[in-house]
Design a protein around this motif. Sequence first.
Motif, PDB file in Angstrom:
ATOM      1  N   LEU A   1      45.921  37.619  31.550  1.00  0.00           N
ATOM      2  CA  LEU A   1      45.947  38.012  32.514  1.00  0.00           C
ATOM      3  C   LEU A   1      44.637  38.028  33.465  1.00  0.00           C
ATOM      4  O   LEU A   1      44.595  37.928  34.751  1.00  0.00           O
ATOM      5  N   LEU A   2      43.572  38.125  32.788  1.00  0.00           N
ATOM      6  CA  LEU A   2      42.091  37.916  33.295  1.00  0.00           C
ATOM      7  C   LEU A   2      42.249  36.463  33.890  1.00  0.00           C
ATOM      8  O   LEU A   2      41.688  36.351  34.960  1.00  0.00           O
ATOM      9  N   ARG A   3      42.648  35.390  32.993  1.00  0.00           N
ATOM     10  CA  ARG A   3      42.709  34.201  33.793  1.00  0.00           C
ATOM     11  C   ARG A   3      43.698  34.011  34.920  1.00  0.00           C
ATOM     12  O   ARG A   3      43.241  33.351  35.997  1.00  0.00           O
ATOM     13  N   GLY A   4      44.549  34.696  34.856  1.00  0.00           N
ATOM     14  CA  GLY A   4      45.502  34.646  35.892  1.00  0.00           C
ATOM     15  C   GLY A   4      44.990  35.327  37.408  1.00  0.00           C
ATOM     16  O   GLY A   4      45.428  34.569  38.423  1.00  0.00           O
ATOM     17  N   ARG A   5      43.896  36.126  37.252  1.00  0.00           N
ATOM     18  CA  ARG A   5      43.471  36.445  38.490  1.00  0.00           C
ATOM     19  C   ARG A   5      42.086  35.909  38.836  1.00  0.00           C
ATOM     20  O   ARG A   5      41.248  36.110  39.673  1.00  0.00           O
ATOM     21  N   GLY A   6      41.744  34.719  37.904  1.00  0.00           N
ATOM     22  CA  GLY A   6      40.652  33.895  38.231  1.00  0.00           C
ATOM     23  C   GLY A   6      39.249  34.611  37.871  1.00  0.00           C
ATOM     24  O   GLY A   6      38.371  34.434  38.699  1.00  0.00           O
ATOM     25  N   GLU A   7      39.189  35.194  36.863  1.00  0.00           N
ATOM     26  CA  GLU A   7      37.820  35.961  36.507  1.00  0.00           C
ATOM     27  C   GLU A   7      37.314  35.738  35.220  1.00  0.00           C
ATOM     28  O   GLU A   7      36.396  36.245  34.788  1.00  0.00           O
ATOM     29  N   SER A   8      37.882  34.658  34.616  1.00  0.00           N
ATOM     30  CA  SER A   8      37.268  34.363  33.135  1.00  0.00           C
ATOM     31  C   SER A   8      35.726  33.818  33.371  1.00  0.00           C
ATOM     32  O   SER A   8      35.079  34.311  32.219  1.00  0.00           O
TER      33      SER A   8
ATOM     34  N   LEU B   1      34.647  27.751  34.999  1.00  0.00           N
ATOM     35  CA  LEU B   1      34.873  27.998  36.723  1.00  0.00           C
ATOM     36  C   LEU B   1      35.992  27.079  37.226  1.00  0.00           C
ATOM     37  O   LEU B   1      36.686  27.417  38.159  1.00  0.00           O
ATOM     38  N   GLU B   2      36.213  25.936  36.679  1.00  0.00           N
ATOM     39  CA  GLU B   2      37.437  24.968  37.179  1.00  0.00           C
ATOM     40  C   GLU B   2      38.656  25.880  37.127  1.00  0.00           C
ATOM     41  O   GLU B   2      39.490  25.912  37.923  1.00  0.00           O
ATOM     42  N   GLY B   3      39.012  26.388  36.140  1.00  0.00           N
ATOM     43  CA  GLY B   3      40.305  27.109  35.930  1.00  0.00           C
ATOM     44  C   GLY B   3      40.123  28.430  37.108  1.00  0.00           C
ATOM     45  O   GLY B   3      41.223  28.604  37.494  1.00  0.00           O
ATOM     46  N   ASP B   4      38.856  28.924  37.053  1.00  0.00           N
ATOM     47  CA  ASP B   4      39.124  30.159  37.946  1.00  0.00           C
ATOM     48  C   ASP B   4      39.333  29.772  39.407  1.00  0.00           C
ATOM     49  O   ASP B   4      39.987  30.668  40.426  1.00  0.00           O
ATOM     50  N   PHE B   5      38.684  28.742  39.947  1.00  0.00           N
ATOM     51  CA  PHE B   5      39.161  28.292  41.143  1.00  0.00           C
ATOM     52  C   PHE B   5      40.431  28.185  41.484  1.00  0.00           C
ATOM     53  O   PHE B   5      41.094  28.687  42.756  1.00  0.00           O
ATOM     54  N   SER B   6      41.204  27.484  40.662  1.00  0.00           N
ATOM     55  CA  SER B   6      42.672  27.130  41.109  1.00  0.00           C
ATOM     56  C   SER B   6      43.349  28.653  40.628  1.00  0.00           C
ATOM     57  O   SER B   6      44.450  28.844  41.396  1.00  0.00           O
ATOM     58  N   ASN B   7      42.923  29.308  39.809  1.00  0.00           N
ATOM     59  CA  ASN B   7      43.630  30.846  39.678  1.00  0.00           C
ATOM     60  C   ASN B   7      43.308  31.595  40.756  1.00  0.00           C
ATOM     61  O   ASN B   7      44.255  32.336  40.925  1.00  0.00           O
ATOM     62  N   ARG B   8      42.448  31.495  41.558  1.00  0.00           N
ATOM     63  CA  ARG B   8      42.144  32.389  42.619  1.00  0.00           C
ATOM     64  C   ARG B   8      43.007  32.051  43.597  1.00  0.00           C
ATOM     65  O   ARG B   8      43.416  32.900  44.404  1.00  0.00           O
ATOM     66  N   MET B   9      43.209  30.718  43.741  1.00  0.00           N
ATOM     67  CA  MET B   9      44.352  30.534  44.953  1.00  0.00           C
ATOM     68  C   MET B   9      45.655  30.770  44.624  1.00  0.00           C
ATOM     69  O   MET B   9      46.572  31.080  45.260  1.00  0.00           O
ATOM     70  N   SER B  10      46.026  30.722  43.261  1.00  0.00           N
ATOM     71  CA  SER B  10      47.426  31.169  42.764  1.00  0.00           C
ATOM     72  C   SER B  10      47.568  32.676  43.012  1.00  0.00           C
ATOM     73  O   SER B  10      48.429  33.319  43.475  1.00  0.00           O
ATOM     74  N   TYR B  11      46.172  33.386  42.867  1.00  0.00           N
ATOM     75  CA  TYR B  11      46.214  34.847  42.858  1.00  0.00           C
ATOM     76  C   TYR B  11      46.418  35.035  44.488  1.00  0.00           C
ATOM     77  O   TYR B  11      47.171  36.095  44.780  1.00  0.00           O
TER      78      TYR B  11
ATOM     79  N   PRO C   1      36.011  41.878  25.045  1.00  0.00           N
ATOM     80  CA  PRO C   1      34.580  41.580  25.274  1.00  0.00           C
ATOM     81  C   PRO C   1      34.055  42.912  25.914  1.00  0.00           C
ATOM     82  O   PRO C   1      34.636  43.559  26.816  1.00  0.00           O
ATOM     83  N   ALA C   2      32.688  43.180  25.680  1.00  0.00           N
ATOM     84  CA  ALA C   2      32.182  44.123  26.380  1.00  0.00           C
ATOM     85  C   ALA C   2      31.923  44.209  27.982  1.00  0.00           C
ATOM     86  O   ALA C   2      31.709  42.905  28.345  1.00  0.00           O
ATOM     87  N   GLY C   3      32.158  45.062  28.449  1.00  0.00           N
ATOM     88  CA  GLY C   3      32.185  45.170  30.123  1.00  0.00           C
ATOM     89  C   GLY C   3      33.354  44.642  30.578  1.00  0.00           C
ATOM     90  O   GLY C   3      33.217  44.471  31.884  1.00  0.00           O
ATOM     91  N   PHE C   4      34.253  44.483  30.000  1.00  0.00           N
ATOM     92  CA  PHE C   4      35.632  43.871  30.597  1.00  0.00           C
ATOM     93  C   PHE C   4      36.321  44.928  31.198  1.00  0.00           C
ATOM     94  O   PHE C   4      36.821  45.904  30.524  1.00  0.00           O
TER      95      PHE C   4
ATOM     96  N   GLU D   1      38.422  28.238  51.442  1.00  0.00           N
ATOM     97  CA  GLU D   1      37.274  28.329  50.621  1.00  0.00           C
ATOM     98  C   GLU D   1      37.415  29.607  49.642  1.00  0.00           C
ATOM     99  O   GLU D   1      37.831  30.671  49.720  1.00  0.00           O
ATOM    100  N   VAL D   2      36.846  29.259  48.461  1.00  0.00           N
ATOM    101  CA  VAL D   2      37.260  30.144  47.315  1.00  0.00           C
ATOM    102  C   VAL D   2      35.791  30.153  46.557  1.00  0.00           C
ATOM    103  O   VAL D   2      35.177  29.429  46.320  1.00  0.00           O
ATOM    104  N   THR D   3      35.383  31.544  46.378  1.00  0.00           N
ATOM    105  CA  THR D   3      34.057  31.922  45.810  1.00  0.00           C
ATOM    106  C   THR D   3      34.574  32.495  44.412  1.00  0.00           C
ATOM    107  O   THR D   3      35.221  33.401  44.269  1.00  0.00           O
ATOM    108  N   VAL D   4      33.759  32.170  43.423  1.00  0.00           N
ATOM    109  CA  VAL D   4      33.950  32.254  42.026  1.00  0.00           C
ATOM    110  C   VAL D   4      32.688  33.049  41.511  1.00  0.00           C
ATOM    111  O   VAL D   4      31.564  32.404  41.793  1.00  0.00           O
TER     112      VAL D   4
END
Length: 383
Positions: A79-86, A95-105, A142-145, A310-313
Amino acid sequence: MSLVRYALASAAALSLGTAAPTNVRHRPPGPPPEIASHVEVLRTAHGVPHIRAENLEAAGYALGYVMSEDYGARVVLGLLRGRGESARLFGRDSLEGDFSNRMSYARAVAGWPTLDDDTRAVYTGFAEGVTRWAELHPEALPAGFDARFTGYDVLSYEVNVATPAQAARFLARLDPSARPLGRRAAQQPEGDPVETEPLVGSDADVGSNAWALAPSRTKSKRAILLRNPHLQWNAGYYEAHVTVPGKVDFYGDFRVGSPFSVVGGFNRDLGFATTNNDPLLSQIYALDADTAKADHYLLDGASLPLQREEVTVEYADGQAIATETRGMWRTTLGPVVARQNGKIYVLRAAGDGDVRGGEQFLRMMQARSLDEFKTAMRMRARA
């Protein structure tokens, strides 16, 4: 755990809608969420969960919890990957996966109101179930998650958005020796130097198998569905039985991490099985650029503006958090993959941004006749 949990005395209670619970019950420390009072989970001797809920949100809650109980961080990090925050946890490699997943989100958030109430209830409940498990097991993460999820996150996990990288794979499949224009080329105005990126083609012959055996062909005189007999359960499948009176009574295998990536199963009236294939569901369109207007194209006699997205990660950079922003041009048909020689090349992909896949699967699970099943399939949200 946050659910009432029973262990079945034996596997003899595997038939649909029956169970023989013992007195084995477990509750987590502290008060459980109110939603937990609307559901119970019974497990067979082999651990298969039978979920009995008063409503679909509670059913989704239980499914999210038991999946997390069995697969731990795998579900949560999905689910973390799903919202583009890995990348915020794991650095630039994600980064690469997060950019496409942010668009999906973003598509998930925009499309959420278009889904029916039942589908949204399951997504919301699933997010609550995963969140509850994560609250009780911080040592497994992971810590801080921040493991608080919403229905948007679960829906985003299932939404596909066409990107220039997908276009590159599509072109490589047509001609594995070619080096089509990649992401950077799609971002540059016509006339600028064009960069190319190496690509790897996909196997157009990939596939698997599923069998439906009529009662006249089986020793038990009951219909049998057989899917992917060459695979094991640890290939990512999750066996479960979900019952909500008046809504659904379905036994099947889901994909780990999702309430609606249903691979196959049955209710009291029918069953279905899916399997792997690799159909050609994309095409490249060549549109005429409007020479009189920058960043416009011609379609059906009209001059239309390209849309800039534009997408910022954020990503972990040592002990600090850094950001990277990328832009992509889009049209109403799909993303721009190249701009060259007066043409704008666009990827047109089936299912681009479609959020209805889970809704279709829920209707398939609920179907009481072949006609109802065909009606669900006509949504074409799942190929």
